[in-house]
Design a protein around this motif. Structure first.
Motif, PDB file in Angstrom:
ATOM      1  N   LYS A 121       0.828  -1.217   0.000  1.00  0.00           N
ATOM      2  CA  LYS A 121       0.000   0.000   0.000  1.00  0.00           C
ATOM      3  C   LYS A 121       0.858   1.260   0.000  1.00  0.00           C
ATOM      4  CE  LYS A 121      -3.616   0.024   2.713  1.00  0.00           C
ATOM      5  NZ  LYS A 121      -4.427  -0.150   3.946  1.00  0.00           N
ATOM      6  N   ASN A 122       2.010   1.187   0.662  1.00  0.00           N
ATOM      7  CA  ASN A 122       2.903   2.349   0.733  1.00  0.00           C
ATOM      8  C   ASN A 122       3.930   2.377  -0.396  1.00  0.00           C
ATOM      9  OD1 ASN A 122       1.654   3.130   3.131  1.00  0.00           O
ATOM     10  ND2 ASN A 122       3.047   1.897   4.382  1.00  0.00           N
ATOM     11  N   ASN A 123       3.827   1.386  -1.293  1.00  0.00           N
ATOM     12  CA  ASN A 123       4.761   1.287  -2.422  1.00  0.00           C
ATOM     13  C   ASN A 123       6.211   1.178  -1.960  1.00  0.00           C
ATOM     14  OD1 ASN A 123       5.145   1.064  -5.217  1.00  0.00           O
ATOM     15  ND2 ASN A 123       5.600   3.245  -5.430  1.00  0.00           N
ATOM     16  N   THR A 124       6.428   0.426  -0.897  1.00  0.00           N
ATOM     17  CA  THR A 124       7.784   0.264  -0.349  1.00  0.00           C
ATOM     18  C   THR A 124       8.213  -1.208  -0.293  1.00  0.00           C
ATOM     19  OG1 THR A 124       6.855   0.264   1.901  1.00  0.00           O
ATOM     20  CG2 THR A 124       7.687   2.374   1.044  1.00  0.00           C
ATOM     21  N   LEU A 125       7.462  -2.075  -0.946  1.00  0.00           N
ATOM     22  CA  LEU A 125       7.811  -3.491  -0.911  1.00  0.00           C
ATOM     23  C   LEU A 125       9.025  -3.778  -1.785  1.00  0.00           C
ATOM     24  CD1 LEU A 125       6.985  -6.316   0.123  1.00  0.00           C
ATOM     25  CD2 LEU A 125       5.671  -6.596  -1.993  1.00  0.00           C
ATOM     26  N   THR A 126       9.967  -4.551  -1.231  1.00  0.00           N
ATOM     27  CA  THR A 126      11.163  -4.944  -1.975  1.00  0.00           C
ATOM     28  C   THR A 126      11.271  -6.463  -1.983  1.00  0.00           C
ATOM     29  OG1 THR A 126      12.563  -4.908   0.002  1.00  0.00           O
ATOM     30  CG2 THR A 126      12.357  -2.837  -1.260  1.00  0.00           C
ATOM     31  N   ASP A 127      12.102  -6.972  -2.885  1.00  0.00           N
ATOM     32  CA  ASP A 127      12.336  -8.410  -2.926  1.00  0.00           C
ATOM     33  C   ASP A 127      12.974  -8.896  -1.629  1.00  0.00           C
ATOM     34  OD1 ASP A 127      11.312  -8.500  -5.479  1.00  0.00           O
ATOM     35  OD2 ASP A 127      13.273  -8.478  -6.472  1.00  0.00           O
ATOM     36  N   GLU A 128      13.809  -8.047  -1.021  1.00  0.00           N
ATOM     37  CA  GLU A 128      14.482  -8.418   0.218  1.00  0.00           C
ATOM     38  C   GLU A 128      13.465  -8.595   1.353  1.00  0.00           C
ATOM     39  OE1 GLU A 128      17.317  -6.846  -2.529  1.00  0.00           O
ATOM     40  OE2 GLU A 128      15.458  -5.950  -1.773  1.00  0.00           O
ATOM     41  N   LEU A 129      12.475  -7.693   1.428  1.00  0.00           N
ATOM     42  CA  LEU A 129      11.444  -7.805   2.458  1.00  0.00           C
ATOM     43  C   LEU A 129      10.603  -9.066   2.257  1.00  0.00           C
ATOM     44  CD1 LEU A 129      10.090  -4.155   2.943  1.00  0.00           C
ATOM     45  CD2 LEU A 129      11.063  -5.637   4.697  1.00  0.00           C
ATOM     46  N   THR A 130      10.230  -9.320   1.020  1.00  0.00           N
ATOM     47  CA  THR A 130       9.438 -10.513   0.718  1.00  0.00           C
ATOM     48  C   THR A 130      10.196 -11.770   1.101  1.00  0.00           C
ATOM     49  OG1 THR A 130       8.338  -9.378  -1.119  1.00  0.00           O
ATOM     50  CG2 THR A 130       8.219 -11.780  -1.081  1.00  0.00           C
ATOM     51  N   SER A 131      11.477 -11.808   0.758  1.00  0.00           N
ATOM     52  CA  SER A 131      12.312 -12.960   1.081  1.00  0.00           C
ATOM     53  C   SER A 131      12.427 -13.145   2.595  1.00  0.00           C
ATOM     54  CB  SER A 131      13.702 -12.783   0.465  1.00  0.00           C
ATOM     55  OG  SER A 131      14.545 -13.853   0.802  1.00  0.00           O
ATOM     56  N   TYR A 132      12.557 -12.033   3.317  1.00  0.00           N
ATOM     57  CA  TYR A 132      12.673 -12.081   4.775  1.00  0.00           C
ATOM     58  C   TYR A 132      11.417 -12.692   5.399  1.00  0.00           C
ATOM     59  CZ  TYR A 132      12.584 -10.465   9.612  1.00  0.00           C
ATOM     60  OH  TYR A 132      12.476 -10.412  10.984  1.00  0.00           O
ATOM     61  N   TYR A 133      10.258 -12.214   4.997  1.00  0.00           N
ATOM     62  CA  TYR A 133       9.022 -12.712   5.600  1.00  0.00           C
ATOM     63  C   TYR A 133       8.695 -14.133   5.146  1.00  0.00           C
ATOM     64  CZ  TYR A 133       8.126  -8.289   7.855  1.00  0.00           C
ATOM     65  OH  TYR A 133       8.236  -7.196   8.672  1.00  0.00           O
ATOM     66  N   LEU A 134       9.160 -14.513   3.976  1.00  0.00           N
ATOM     67  CA  LEU A 134       9.007 -15.898   3.550  1.00  0.00           C
ATOM     68  C   LEU A 134       9.790 -16.820   4.486  1.00  0.00           C
ATOM     69  CD1 LEU A 134       7.991 -18.013   1.532  1.00  0.00           C
ATOM     70  CD2 LEU A 134      10.005 -17.517   0.116  1.00  0.00           C
ATOM     71  N   LYS A 135      10.986 -16.403   4.865  1.00  0.00           N
ATOM     72  CA  LYS A 135      11.780 -17.193   5.807  1.00  0.00           C
ATOM     73  C   LYS A 135      11.105 -17.278   7.167  1.00  0.00           C
ATOM     74  CE  LYS A 135      16.262 -16.137   3.678  1.00  0.00           C
ATOM     75  NZ  LYS A 135      17.548 -15.408   3.834  1.00  0.00           N
ATOM     76  N   ILE A 136      10.514 -16.163   7.603  1.00  0.00           N
ATOM     77  CA  ILE A 136       9.814 -16.154   8.886  1.00  0.00           C
ATOM     78  C   ILE A 136       8.652 -17.147   8.873  1.00  0.00           C
ATOM     79  CG2 ILE A 136       8.374 -14.754  10.436  1.00  0.00           C
ATOM     80  CD1 ILE A 136      11.326 -14.104  10.638  1.00  0.00           C
ATOM     81  N   LEU A 137       7.885 -17.123   7.786  1.00  0.00           N
ATOM     82  CA  LEU A 137       6.739 -18.028   7.678  1.00  0.00           C
ATOM     83  C   LEU A 137       7.180 -19.488   7.647  1.00  0.00           C
ATOM     84  CD1 LEU A 137       4.536 -16.110   5.087  1.00  0.00           C
ATOM     85  CD2 LEU A 137       4.078 -16.417   7.521  1.00  0.00           C
ATOM     86  N   ASN A 138       8.254 -19.761   6.949  1.00  0.00           N
ATOM     87  CA  ASN A 138       8.747 -21.140   6.858  1.00  0.00           C
ATOM     88  C   ASN A 138       9.271 -21.653   8.191  1.00  0.00           C
ATOM     89  OD1 ASN A 138       8.102 -21.487   4.154  1.00  0.00           O
ATOM     90  ND2 ASN A 138      10.092 -20.762   3.427  1.00  0.00           N
ATOM     91  N   ARG A 139       9.627 -20.749   9.085  1.00  0.00           N
ATOM     92  CA  ARG A 139      10.172 -21.158  10.375  1.00  0.00           C
ATOM     93  C   ARG A 139       9.091 -21.353  11.437  1.00  0.00           C
ATOM     94  NH1 ARG A 139      15.542 -17.258  10.652  1.00  0.00           N
ATOM     95  NH2 ARG A 139      16.962 -18.711   9.621  1.00  0.00           N
ATOM     96  N   CYS A 140       7.889 -20.870  11.193  1.00  0.00           N
ATOM     97  CA  CYS A 140       6.850 -21.033  12.220  1.00  0.00           C
ATOM     98  C   CYS A 140       5.950 -22.219  11.915  1.00  0.00           C
ATOM     99  CB  CYS A 140       6.023 -19.759  12.368  1.00  0.00           C
ATOM    100  SG  CYS A 140       4.814 -19.490  11.067  1.00  0.00           S
ATOM    101  N   ALA A 141       6.256 -22.972  10.867  1.00  0.00           N
ATOM    102  CA  ALA A 141       5.485 -24.173  10.534  1.00  0.00           C
ATOM    103  C   ALA A 141       6.451 -25.287  10.166  1.00  0.00           C
ATOM    104  CB  ALA A 141       4.537 -23.883   9.376  1.00  0.00           C
TER     105      ALA A 141
END
Length: 308
Positions: free
Chosen positions: A227-247
């Motif tokens: 929404k703020n037009n601030t999404l980067t590939d690095e942020l997406t990759s970071y949160y993908l790792k977070i999600l993979n670690r909680c399951a």
């Protein structure tokens, strides 16, 4: 198998949520048998009276009852209805539905076409377990355990480990699970917004507080950055790792971009979900409940040694 709210707890939850300017939707989406109809009318009237914002349903009789009772709360169609085409979505709209929760098997093209044709509010799952059958229409649990998957009692038979035999009925050493990998749409949220999804749905029933908090935060951060037009590939990759670690299960976008191949959709490498449980740095291991006068932590969960 989840413990349901009592009527009084529903009332309390609605008041709590509304004070935070949040909405409450109640699922009334089982596949009805005759014995489930008793008390249904009174229950719907109660939900409406205490200010529930919407009911999520799959059975057409409940849709009829909602209209007959002239209820104020919105009517949303559950993913259990397996909506995958524009004409079905339009049919539900003409019955009075404000929103349709699409089948988990919806593709990008499906969603775009349904949105343009109906202008309905559309909701879609973005994270959680997939059913080995289409959007929950499975009877393996009924067959194996007499627990009705379509009335909230799924025993997740597809996650059991099965053995199989060759043409001579000799049992082979390999085993097989029928369950698909989990759904994970963290890399596709912007595309989902662009094709017309109004609300994202995350599976949360029977999950831990840690899991829910982690998944919600990850997707909330991604949405805010879009929404703020601030999404980067690095942020997406970071949160993908977070999600993979909680399951502890592998995950994939499943049907959104293209029809998944067998290897993309299922565990076919000889491993099963238990093979993905090794802890990695940053994984949840315990929860701090408090400390005593000696400064020692009272923990809940796995034992751990800390070096300061």
């Amino acid at each position: 198998n989840a413990k349901n709210f009592t009527n009084e707890e529903i009332k309390e939850a609605v008041n709590y949520a509304h004070n935070l300017n949040k909405k409450v939707y109640v699922t009334v989406n089982i596949v009805l048998h005759d014995e489930n109809i008793k008390g249904l009318k009174e229950y719907l009237l109660y939900l409406d009276k205490v200010g529930v914002d919407a009911i999520i349903v799959s059975d057409i009789y409940i849709m009829h009852l909602w209209k007959e009772l002239n209820l104020k709360m919105e009517l949303h169609v559950s993913t259990q209805a397996s909506t995958l085409n524009k004409e079905t979505a339009l049919f539900y709209k003409e019955l009075g539905a404000k929103r349709v929760v699409l089948a988990r098997e919806s593709s990008k093209e499906n969603i775009k076409e349904i949105k343009e044709y109906t202008n309905l509010d559309l909701e879609a799952f973005i994270h959680g377990a997939m059913c080995t059958s289409i959007s929950g229409r499975c009877i393996m649990s009924n067959y194996a355990t007499n627990r009705d998957a379509n009335r909230g009692g799924c025993a997740q038979i597809c996650r059991w480990t099965f053995s199989y035999s060759d043409e001579n009925n000799n049992e082979l050493s390999d085993t097989y699970q029928m369950c698909p990998k989990d759904l994970n749409m963290i890399e596709n949220i912007k595309d989902m917004i662009n094709v017309g999804i109004n609300s994202f749905k995350i599976e949360g029933r029977m999950r831990s507080i840690y899991y829910i908090a982690t998944v919600l935060l990850s997707y909330r951060k991604i949405i805010d950055n879009i929404k703020n037009n601030t999404l980067t590939d690095e942020l997406t990759s970071y949160y993908l790792k977070i999600l993979n670690r909680c399951a502890n299960r592998e995950s994939t976008p499943q049907f959104f971009n293209s029809f998944p191949t067998v290897k993309e959709q299922y565990y076919t490498d000889g491993k099963n979900e238990a093979s993905y449980t090794n802890l990695q740095p940053g994984d949840y291991v315990f929860r701090v409940k408090g400390s005593n006068n000696d400064g020692l932590w009272n923990t809940e969960g796995s034992s751990i040694s800390l070096q300061i």
